[in-house]
Design a protein around this motif. Structure first.
Motif: not given
Length: 258
Positions: A73-74, A100, A103-105, A107
């Motif tokens: 996720r990051e 990105r 997977e828009p989430r 970071r």
């Protein structure tokens, strides 16, 4: 830390150099090579990094950056490259933007290349010292060899690095390029021999062994170099630089185009 340099089923390759609970995972992106020694050297370097690390490659090896980011996720993404050129300015940002978009989430904080950095000169001197060349020997001329780039800015950084290193007391330090620019390493060695340098040694500004490193060694010894030091590899200075880039990327990440 256990490494799996190839992903058999398209999943990510985790590299847990020292588990760091609560810290953002690091995805380190190397150039990649058909020579298995390169991946082994990258693994040895990342073994020393006290973070949750994943490796990715731009070419020739798996996983890709997108595959290495799978399930995260990051992440902090760092180019394991010694100069800032096309790969770090174009290829890696494009791959990150693609990841990105899928997977828009996700970071991602993108960091700077390893070089230039003063500690890399310390690492170069470490490798020369291991080959029996004392740092700053006024009777020794050094040929600083980078891979070379079609980007003149990257080559100019190597020339500036050689100019700065010259101040350490060497007879001189001359930049050379294994590809895409001149002089070649052999040409630089021959020029110094003609100029009367008491001894000429070669310092490869290369991360890992492979085609370039082998050719540099062969050609420069034939041209008159007395010593060719080892590649930078898992030198402790590179670990320090990598950790510095990791921390800096979290404070002030590089802006991605697009």
């Amino acid at each position: 830390m256990r490494h799996s340099p190839v992903i058999p089923s398209g999943g990510p390759v985790p590299l847990a150099g020292g588990t760091a609970p609560g810290r953002v995972p690091l995805v380190a992106v190397a150039h990649g090579s058909r020579d298995p020694r390169a991946a082994a050297t990258v693994a040895a370097l990342l073994d020393r990094v006290p973070l949750d690390v994943r490796v990715a490659y731009l070419d020739h090896s798996a996983p890709t950056l997108g595959q290495a980011l799978t399930g995260l996720r990051e992440a902090v993404v760092l180019p394991l490259l010694l100069t800032e050129a096309y790969h770090s300015r174009v290829d890696l940002p494009a791959a990150l933007n693609e990841a990105r978009a899928r997977e828009p989430r996700l970071r991602v904080r993108y960091g700077h290349t390893l070089g230039p950095h003063p500690l890399l000169l310390t690492a170069l001197e470490r490798r020369l010292g291991e080959a029996g060349v004392p740092a700053g020997d006024p009777e020794t001329a050094v040929v600083l060899v980078s891979a070379g780039s079609s980007d003149a800015r990257a080559n100019a950084v190597i020339a500036e690095t050689a100019r700065v290193w010259r101040r350490s007391g060497w007879w001189t330090v001359t930049p050379a390029y294994a590809s895409a620019a001149s002089p070649t390493p052999a040409e630089a060695v021959a020029s110094l021999v003609r100029a009367g340098a008491p001894r000429v040694v070669v310092a490869p500004y290369l991360l890992a062994p492979g085609y370039f490193a082998d050719k540099v060694r062969r050609d420069t010894l034939a041209a008159g170099a007395s010593v060719v030091s080892d590649v930078l590899g898992p030198a402790p200075e590179l670990v320090d630089v990598l950790m510095e880039r990791y921390e800096a990327a979290q404070r002030q990440p590089v802006t991605l185009a697009g």
